[in-house]
Write a protein that holds these residues in place. Structure first.
Motif, PDB file in Angstrom:
ATOM      1  N   GLY A  15      35.349  49.487 -96.419  1.00  0.00           N
ATOM      2  CA  GLY A  15      35.509  49.749 -95.001  1.00  0.00           C
ATOM      3  C   GLY A  15      34.883  51.064 -94.583  1.00  0.00           C
ATOM      4  N   GLU A  16      35.040  52.077 -95.413  1.00  0.00           N
ATOM      5  CA  GLU A  16      34.439  53.381 -95.111  1.00  0.00           C
ATOM      6  C   GLU A  16      32.916  53.285 -95.070  1.00  0.00           C
ATOM      7  OE1 GLU A  16      36.206  55.723 -98.185  1.00  0.00           O
ATOM      8  OE2 GLU A  16      37.840  56.428 -96.891  1.00  0.00           O
ATOM      9  N   ARG A  17      32.332  52.514 -95.981  1.00  0.00           N
ATOM     10  CA  ARG A  17      30.876  52.334 -95.971  1.00  0.00           C
ATOM     11  C   ARG A  17      30.437  51.607 -94.708  1.00  0.00           C
ATOM     12  NH1 ARG A  17      31.817  51.154-101.475  1.00  0.00           N
ATOM     13  NH2 ARG A  17      31.743  48.912-101.074  1.00  0.00           N
ATOM     14  N   ARG A  18      31.190  50.588 -94.313  1.00  0.00           N
ATOM     15  CA  ARG A  18      30.836  49.824 -93.115  1.00  0.00           C
ATOM     16  C   ARG A  18      30.934  50.700 -91.865  1.00  0.00           C
ATOM     17  NH1 ARG A  18      31.663  43.884 -91.565  1.00  0.00           N
ATOM     18  NH2 ARG A  18      32.748  43.530 -93.538  1.00  0.00           N
ATOM     19  N   ALA A  43      33.915  47.752 -87.343  1.00  0.00           N
ATOM     20  CA  ALA A  43      33.447  49.090 -87.690  1.00  0.00           C
ATOM     21  C   ALA A  43      33.157  49.920 -86.444  1.00  0.00           C
ATOM     22  CB  ALA A  43      32.194  48.983 -88.561  1.00  0.00           C
ATOM     23  N   GLU A  44      32.615  49.276 -85.413  1.00  0.00           N
ATOM     24  CA  GLU A  44      32.299  49.997 -84.185  1.00  0.00           C
ATOM     25  C   GLU A  44      33.576  50.498 -83.506  1.00  0.00           C
ATOM     26  OE1 GLU A  44      29.194  47.563 -85.616  1.00  0.00           O
ATOM     27  OE2 GLU A  44      31.151  46.881 -84.900  1.00  0.00           O
ATOM     28  N   THR A  45      34.607  49.652 -83.496  1.00  0.00           N
ATOM     29  CA  THR A  45      35.896  50.073 -82.946  1.00  0.00           C
ATOM     30  C   THR A  45      36.454  51.243 -83.739  1.00  0.00           C
ATOM     31  OG1 THR A  45      36.369  47.842 -82.146  1.00  0.00           O
ATOM     32  CG2 THR A  45      38.250  49.306 -82.426  1.00  0.00           C
ATOM     33  N   ALA A  46      36.227  51.234 -85.048  1.00  0.00           N
ATOM     34  CA  ALA A  46      36.711  52.327 -85.891  1.00  0.00           C
ATOM     35  C   ALA A  46      36.100  53.662 -85.476  1.00  0.00           C
ATOM     36  CB  ALA A  46      36.390  52.035 -87.354  1.00  0.00           C
ATOM     37  N   VAL A  47      34.833  53.652 -85.071  1.00  0.00           N
ATOM     38  CA  VAL A  47      34.194  54.900 -84.623  1.00  0.00           C
ATOM     39  C   VAL A  47      34.856  55.382 -83.332  1.00  0.00           C
ATOM     40  CG1 VAL A  47      32.016  56.006 -83.990  1.00  0.00           C
ATOM     41  CG2 VAL A  47      32.031  54.226 -85.744  1.00  0.00           C
ATOM     42  N   LEU A  48      35.203  54.451 -82.440  1.00  0.00           N
ATOM     43  CA  LEU A  48      35.951  54.819 -81.230  1.00  0.00           C
ATOM     44  C   LEU A  48      37.310  55.402 -81.593  1.00  0.00           C
ATOM     45  CD1 LEU A  48      36.554  54.827 -78.174  1.00  0.00           C
ATOM     46  CD2 LEU A  48      37.298  52.432 -78.413  1.00  0.00           C
ATOM     47  N   ASP A  68      38.407  45.101 -94.352  1.00  0.00           N
ATOM     48  CA  ASP A  68      38.073  46.361 -95.001  1.00  0.00           C
ATOM     49  C   ASP A  68      38.124  47.527 -94.015  1.00  0.00           C
ATOM     50  OD1 ASP A  68      35.858  45.406 -93.640  1.00  0.00           O
ATOM     51  OD2 ASP A  68      34.421  45.831 -95.238  1.00  0.00           O
ATOM     52  N   VAL A  69      37.695  47.266 -92.778  1.00  0.00           N
ATOM     53  CA  VAL A  69      37.772  48.301 -91.743  1.00  0.00           C
ATOM     54  C   VAL A  69      39.227  48.616 -91.406  1.00  0.00           C
ATOM     55  CG1 VAL A  69      37.288  48.786 -89.304  1.00  0.00           C
ATOM     56  CG2 VAL A  69      35.513  47.795 -90.766  1.00  0.00           C
ATOM     57  N   ALA A 126      40.586  50.853 -94.069  1.00  0.00           N
ATOM     58  CA  ALA A 126      40.059  52.217 -93.985  1.00  0.00           C
ATOM     59  C   ALA A 126      40.674  52.980 -92.817  1.00  0.00           C
ATOM     60  CB  ALA A 126      38.539  52.176 -93.860  1.00  0.00           C
ATOM     61  N   LEU A 127      40.891  52.311 -91.696  1.00  0.00           N
ATOM     62  CA  LEU A 127      41.486  52.972 -90.538  1.00  0.00           C
ATOM     63  C   LEU A 127      42.889  53.474 -90.836  1.00  0.00           C
ATOM     64  CD1 LEU A 127      40.342  50.815 -87.495  1.00  0.00           C
ATOM     65  CD2 LEU A 127      40.028  53.277 -87.773  1.00  0.00           C
ATOM     66  N   GLY A 128      43.614  52.730 -91.666  1.00  0.00           N
ATOM     67  CA  GLY A 128      44.938  53.184 -92.066  1.00  0.00           C
ATOM     68  C   GLY A 128      44.880  54.518 -92.786  1.00  0.00           C
ATOM     69  N   VAL A 129      43.864  54.709 -93.597  1.00  0.00           N
ATOM     70  CA  VAL A 129      43.679  55.979 -94.312  1.00  0.00           C
ATOM     71  C   VAL A 129      43.416  57.114 -93.326  1.00  0.00           C
ATOM     72  CG1 VAL A 129      42.207  57.205 -95.957  1.00  0.00           C
ATOM     73  CG2 VAL A 129      42.870  54.840 -96.406  1.00  0.00           C
ATOM     74  N   TYR A 130      42.726  56.791 -92.223  1.00  0.00           N
ATOM     75  CA  TYR A 130      42.386  57.809 -91.230  1.00  0.00           C
ATOM     76  C   TYR A 130      43.532  58.107 -90.265  1.00  0.00           C
ATOM     77  CZ  TYR A 130      37.545  57.058 -92.730  1.00  0.00           C
ATOM     78  OH  TYR A 130      36.389  56.954 -93.466  1.00  0.00           O
ATOM     79  N   GLY A 131      44.681  57.472 -90.456  1.00  0.00           N
ATOM     80  CA  GLY A 131      45.839  57.800 -89.641  1.00  0.00           C
ATOM     81  C   GLY A 131      46.054  56.909 -88.444  1.00  0.00           C
ATOM     82  N   VAL A 132      45.314  55.802 -88.359  1.00  0.00           N
ATOM     83  CA  VAL A 132      45.540  54.831 -87.283  1.00  0.00           C
ATOM     84  C   VAL A 132      46.480  53.746 -87.803  1.00  0.00           C
ATOM     85  CG1 VAL A 132      44.459  53.142 -85.745  1.00  0.00           C
ATOM     86  CG2 VAL A 132      43.261  55.270 -86.294  1.00  0.00           C
ATOM     87  N   ARG A 133      47.520  53.441 -87.054  1.00  0.00           N
ATOM     88  CA  ARG A 133      48.423  52.363 -87.449  1.00  0.00           C
ATOM     89  C   ARG A 133      47.772  51.037 -87.075  1.00  0.00           C
ATOM     90  NH1 ARG A 133      54.067  54.402 -84.612  1.00  0.00           N
ATOM     91  NH2 ARG A 133      53.721  56.657 -84.903  1.00  0.00           N
TER      92      ARG A 133
END
Length: 413
Positions: free
Chosen positions: A9-12, A49-54, A78-79, A82-89
């Motif tokens: 997910g982080e790579r994507r 992945a695009e939403t993850a950047v937002l 996978d995204v 990865a978002l969970g690791v970045y603190g998004v529920r």
């Protein structure tokens, strides 16, 4: 936690971010200014992945975020990991059933939001029907889609909408870049991935000639297809005709089409009477937000046999006389279910407008009455300016004499 899935997910996400310089710059600005500090946001968006950047930009601005999927077939697991690791529920999983889909939205709302982000108005609808105890605390929201804006404007007309919502979908940059170019390319991508069909020489029927429909029609014609447009709006139908497309009612187009794409935001665009007269091998795809544009129930009733998964995201329905109709992505968004949605460069524009609109809402929400609001003009211009700068494109500016001329009624020929 699945470390391999997280890494994927982080790579994507990293790959998407390369093509999203405007949103990346806004995230850096947000990190310095913290315009969302202390605010809780519930979001119902495609988990890509695009939403993850937002999400990263909003997190940088200080927001606490809970995210649910706006379509179960578009979620990239996978995204989500990865978002969970970045603190998004994150409350989303690819391929869940309808009951789980709505449960995830409820879980996102459990954050008790100050602001909401929606893609199709499902989250806002649930707030107003099932989670009304949370409405008092919600001071604003943003909506990303044509379908969602239609629902919100109806809510506002009936005085049912309880907070201000910014119609991010209705910006000039969103309609031009996302709806037209993004939907056009990604819809063709989804159809070709699902079917591996040659579009050159085929009759492609596009239902709806709004910005999304125009994009689909343009890309289909560019691939060599003969394009037929169906419309209910006389002005849009005339526009399509003057652009060289054939315009027909669906009842007539149904008999000649090889590929059908619905892009209207309405239900039952392709109905039982249309399905009954289609060619053997006709392909049915939906690029409107909800899975209601193609009457799948009517298709099931007509079918004497169903062969699910004859190709990935392709189900074959066999009629009594042996004709086969191919339904893509269960009638859901073909560009996100059978492909990867809009290219990241497209979503850079849409999500940049979204991020700036959220910051504007956070600043102005106390003075706004419930209703649907356009994105402030300066936000639209700022997004376009940043995109041009990122692409190394320069434009002219007005001279002082030109400025004076445009602001005076006394000067003529």
């Amino acid at each position: 936690m699945d470390s391999a899935l997280t890494a994927a997910g982080e790579r994507r996400i990293g790959w998407a971010a390369r093509a999203m310089p405007v949103l990346t710059a806004i995230g850096e600005r947000f990190a310095a200014e913290a315009p969302l500090e202390g605010l809780r946001i519930a979001a119902c968006l495609h988990v890509t992945a695009e939403t993850a950047v937002l999400m990263g930009a909003l997190r940088a601005g200080g927001a606490e975020i809970a995210l649910a999927a706006s379509n179960p077939l578009s979620t990239q697991d996978d995204v989500a990991e990865a978002l969970g690791v970045y603190g998004v529920r994150v409350h989303a999983l690819a391929g869940v059933d309808r009951q789980t889909y709505y449960r995830h939205i409820h879980q996102a709302l459990d954050i008790v939001p100050d602001l909401v982000l929606d893609d199709g108005c499902d989250l806002v609808n649930i707030l107003h029907t099932e989670r009304t105890e949370l409405l008092e605390g919600v001071s604003g929201g943003c909506e990303e889609t044509t379908t969602g804006i239609i629902r919100l404007r109806q809510m506002a007309a009936e005085q049912a909408l309880r907070f201000p919502v910014v119609a991010v979908n209705d910006t000039r940059t969103k309609r031009m870049f996302d709806n037209r170019y993004g939907t056009g390319q990604s819809t063709m991508d989804g159809i070709m991935r699902a079917t591996n069909t040659l579009l050159a020489g085929k009759v492609v029927v596009v239902a709806g000639f709004g910005f999304c429909g125009r994009g689909v029609a343009e890309r289909a014609r560019g691939l060599g297809a003969r394009v037929v447009v169906t419309e209910i709006d006389p002005v849009k139908a005339l526009d399509a005709s003057l652009q060289g497309y054939e315009v027909q009612p669906m009842g007539r187009a149904a008999t000649i089409g090889d590929v059908f794409v619905t892009v209207t935001g309405n239900r039952d665009v392709i109905r039982g009477e249309h399905l009954a007269v289609m060619k053997d091998g006709a392909i049915l795809a939906n690029a409107g937000h909800f899975d209601v544009e193609i009457d799948v129930r009517a298709l099931e009733e007509l079918a004497h046999a169903v062969h699910p998964g004859v190709r990935p995201n392709t189900d074959e329905y066999v009629l009594a006389d042996g004709r086969r109709l191919l339904l893509l992505a269960e009638g859901r968004l073909v560009n996100l279910a059978a492909a990867e949605g809009h290219p990241a460069a497209v979503m850079d524009m849409s999500f940049s407008a979204q991020a700036l609109a959220v910051a504007w809402l956070a600043r102005e929400r106390a003075r706004l009455e419930p209703g649907v609001y356009d994105v402030p003009g300066e936000v639209d211009v700022e997004v376009a300016r940043l995109k041009l700068a990122a692409a190394g494109i320069e434009v002219d500016s007005l001279s002082s004499d030109q400025e004076s001329y445009l602001h005076s009624w006394r000067l003529g020929s």
